[in-house]
Design a protein around this motif. Structure first.
Motif, PDB file in Angstrom:
ATOM      1  N   UNK A   1       0.826  -1.200   0.000  1.00 53.66           N
ATOM      2  CA  UNK A   1       0.000   0.000   0.000  1.00 53.66           C
ATOM      3  C   UNK A   1       0.867   1.258   0.000  1.00 53.66           C
ATOM      4  N   UNK A   2       0.354   2.268  -0.673  1.00 55.92           N
ATOM      5  CA  UNK A   2       1.019   3.575  -0.664  1.00 55.92           C
ATOM      6  C   UNK A   2       0.356   4.451   0.379  1.00 55.92           C
ATOM      7  N   UNK A   3       1.167   5.157   1.121  1.00 56.17           N
ATOM      8  CA  UNK A   3       0.661   6.081   2.128  1.00 56.17           C
ATOM      9  C   UNK A   3       1.207   7.471   1.848  1.00 56.17           C
ATOM     10  N   UNK A   4       0.377   8.457   2.119  1.00 57.10           N
ATOM     11  CA  UNK A   4       0.783   9.855   1.990  1.00 57.10           C
ATOM     12  C   UNK A   4       0.542  10.523   3.334  1.00 57.10           C
ATOM     13  N   UNK A   5       1.564  11.195   3.841  1.00 51.04           N
ATOM     14  CA  UNK A   5       1.388  12.005   5.043  1.00 51.04           C
ATOM     15  C   UNK A   5       1.788  13.432   4.703  1.00 51.04           C
ATOM     16  N   UNK A   6       0.971  14.363   5.176  1.00 50.08           N
ATOM     17  CA  UNK A   6       1.202  15.776   4.854  1.00 50.08           C
ATOM     18  C   UNK A   6       1.052  16.621   6.102  1.00 50.08           C
ATOM     19  N   UNK A   7       1.823  17.703   6.135  1.00 44.91           N
ATOM     20  CA  UNK A   7       1.663  18.708   7.176  1.00 44.91           C
ATOM     21  C   UNK A   7       1.848  20.066   6.514  1.00 44.91           C
ATOM     22  N   UNK A  25       4.584  23.609   3.402  1.00 47.79           N
ATOM     23  CA  UNK A  25       3.970  22.287   3.226  1.00 47.79           C
ATOM     24  C   UNK A  25       5.047  21.228   3.058  1.00 47.79           C
ATOM     25  N   UNK A  26       4.825  20.076   3.679  1.00 50.98           N
ATOM     26  CA  UNK A  26       5.717  18.925   3.568  1.00 50.98           C
ATOM     27  C   UNK A  26       4.856  17.690   3.356  1.00 50.98           C
ATOM     28  N   UNK A  27       5.177  16.900   2.335  1.00 46.66           N
ATOM     29  CA  UNK A  27       4.437  15.668   2.051  1.00 46.66           C
ATOM     30  C   UNK A  27       5.422  14.524   1.885  1.00 46.66           C
ATOM     31  N   UNK A  28       5.119  13.391   2.495  1.00 50.59           N
ATOM     32  CA  UNK A  28       5.923  12.179   2.351  1.00 50.59           C
ATOM     33  C   UNK A  28       5.060  11.089   1.733  1.00 50.59           C
ATOM     34  N   UNK A  29       5.609  10.422   0.737  1.00 46.27           N
ATOM     35  CA  UNK A  29       4.933   9.323   0.044  1.00 46.27           C
ATOM     36  C   UNK A  29       5.722   8.040   0.291  1.00 46.27           C
ATOM     37  N   UNK A  30       5.025   6.971   0.636  1.00 46.47           N
ATOM     38  CA  UNK A  30       5.713   5.696   0.834  1.00 46.47           C
ATOM     39  C   UNK A  30       5.573   4.821  -0.416  1.00 46.47           C
ATOM     40  N   UNK A  31       6.469   3.882  -0.570  1.00 40.96           N
ATOM     41  CA  UNK A  31       6.449   2.899  -1.667  1.00 40.96           C
ATOM     42  C   UNK A  31       6.442   3.550  -3.049  1.00 40.96           C
ATOM     43  N   UNK A  32       7.116   4.681  -3.179  1.00 40.78           N
ATOM     44  CA  UNK A  32       7.148   5.341  -4.483  1.00 40.78           C
ATOM     45  C   UNK A  32       7.962   4.555  -5.498  1.00 40.78           C
ATOM     46  N   UNK A  33       8.927   3.745  -5.037  1.00 40.54           N
ATOM     47  CA  UNK A  33       9.678   2.933  -5.997  1.00 40.54           C
ATOM     48  C   UNK A  33       8.761   1.919  -6.682  1.00 40.54           C
ATOM     49  N   UNK A  34       7.838   1.308  -5.943  1.00 43.26           N
ATOM     50  CA  UNK A  34       6.869   0.378  -6.538  1.00 43.26           C
ATOM     51  C   UNK A  34       5.926   1.112  -7.489  1.00 43.26           C
ATOM     52  N   UNK A  35       5.441   2.280  -7.062  1.00 45.09           N
ATOM     53  CA  UNK A  35       4.559   3.078  -7.904  1.00 45.09           C
ATOM     54  C   UNK A  35       5.252   3.462  -9.202  1.00 45.09           C
ATOM     55  N   UNK A  36       6.493   3.938  -9.113  1.00 45.42           N
ATOM     56  CA  UNK A  36       7.237   4.359 -10.303  1.00 45.42           C
ATOM     57  C   UNK A  36       7.525   3.192 -11.235  1.00 45.42           C
ATOM     58  N   UNK A  37       7.836   2.015 -10.678  1.00 47.16           N
ATOM     59  CA  UNK A  37       8.054   0.825 -11.521  1.00 47.16           C
ATOM     60  C   UNK A  37       6.780   0.460 -12.279  1.00 47.16           C
ATOM     61  N   UNK A  38       5.632   0.552 -11.605  1.00 46.18           N
ATOM     62  CA  UNK A  38       4.362   0.178 -12.212  1.00 46.18           C
ATOM     63  C   UNK A  38       3.899   1.186 -13.261  1.00 46.18           C
ATOM     64  N   UNK A  39       4.087   2.490 -12.984  1.00 49.47           N
ATOM     65  CA  UNK A  39       3.552   3.529 -13.869  1.00 49.47           C
ATOM     66  C   UNK A  39       4.567   4.090 -14.855  1.00 49.47           C
ATOM     67  N   UNK A  43       7.792   9.764  -9.424  1.00 51.41           N
ATOM     68  CA  UNK A  43       7.267  10.394  -8.222  1.00 51.41           C
ATOM     69  C   UNK A  43       8.305  10.369  -7.107  1.00 51.41           C
ATOM     70  N   UNK A  44       8.574  11.535  -6.516  1.00 49.96           N
ATOM     71  CA  UNK A  44       9.498  11.608  -5.387  1.00 49.96           C
ATOM     72  C   UNK A  44       8.851  11.107  -4.112  1.00 49.96           C
ATOM     73  N   UNK A  45       9.673  10.701  -3.148  1.00 48.87           N
ATOM     74  CA  UNK A  45       9.132  10.215  -1.873  1.00 48.87           C
ATOM     75  C   UNK A  45       8.889  11.350  -0.887  1.00 48.87           C
ATOM     76  N   UNK A  46       9.438  12.547  -1.178  1.00 49.13           N
ATOM     77  CA  UNK A  46       9.154  13.699  -0.332  1.00 49.13           C
ATOM     78  C   UNK A  46       9.028  14.947  -1.185  1.00 49.13           C
ATOM     79  N   UNK A  47       8.020  15.770  -0.870  1.00 50.80           N
ATOM     80  CA  UNK A  47       7.811  17.062  -1.522  1.00 50.80           C
ATOM     81  C   UNK A  47       7.810  18.130  -0.442  1.00 50.80           C
TER      82      UNK A  47
END
Length: 138
Positions: A1-7, A25-39, A43-47
């Protein structure tokens, strides 16, 4: 699963005709390597991003509902602040924007705006554009 946390934080200040605002603003995305391989995307893991803006209402001391506000805004944002897996950080996503403009509030809820924006990134690519807009809200 991909998770996004933002503050995020937003601040506004008004004193007489002076107006200032800012945002972080700060956003962290998990499992972006899997997402990028699939799509096939990158996508970066932090913005990370923020801006500061200041302006002054030139009509503040006049007896009118109108406002005429020249302003300047400085923005810094990076959608590749961090990456996962084998994805290299792309400095083209490390952006700096400077905006200078004028907003004319004809009446509460109606504004005409004009500004010039200068865009640059971590690769020293520079661009600029003029924006014109009409805003109406109820």
């Amino acid at each position: 699963p991909n998770n996004i946390s933002m503050i995020g934080f937003d601040a506004r200040y008004v004193n007489g005709g002076f107006e200032a605002r800012g945002q972080f603003n700060l956003a962290n995305n998990s499992n972006t390597d899997e997402y990028n391989d699939f799509t096939g995307k990158d996508l970066g893991s932090q913005m990370l991003g923020w801006y500061l803006e200041a302006g002054y209402d030139l009509l503040y001391s006049k007896d009118t509902d109108q406002r005429l506000v020249p302003f300047v805004r400085y923005e810094k944002y990076n959608t590749h602040s961090k990456t996962e897996g084998g994805l290299a950080i792309n400095n083209a996503y490390d952006r700096t924007d400077v905006t200078m403009g004028l907003g004319w509030w004809l009446a509460p809820g109606a504004v005409l705006k004009a500004d010039y924006q200068s865009f640059s990134n971590g690769l020293d690519e520079n661009k600029g554009q003029v924006n014109l807009g009409i805003g109406i809200w109820f």
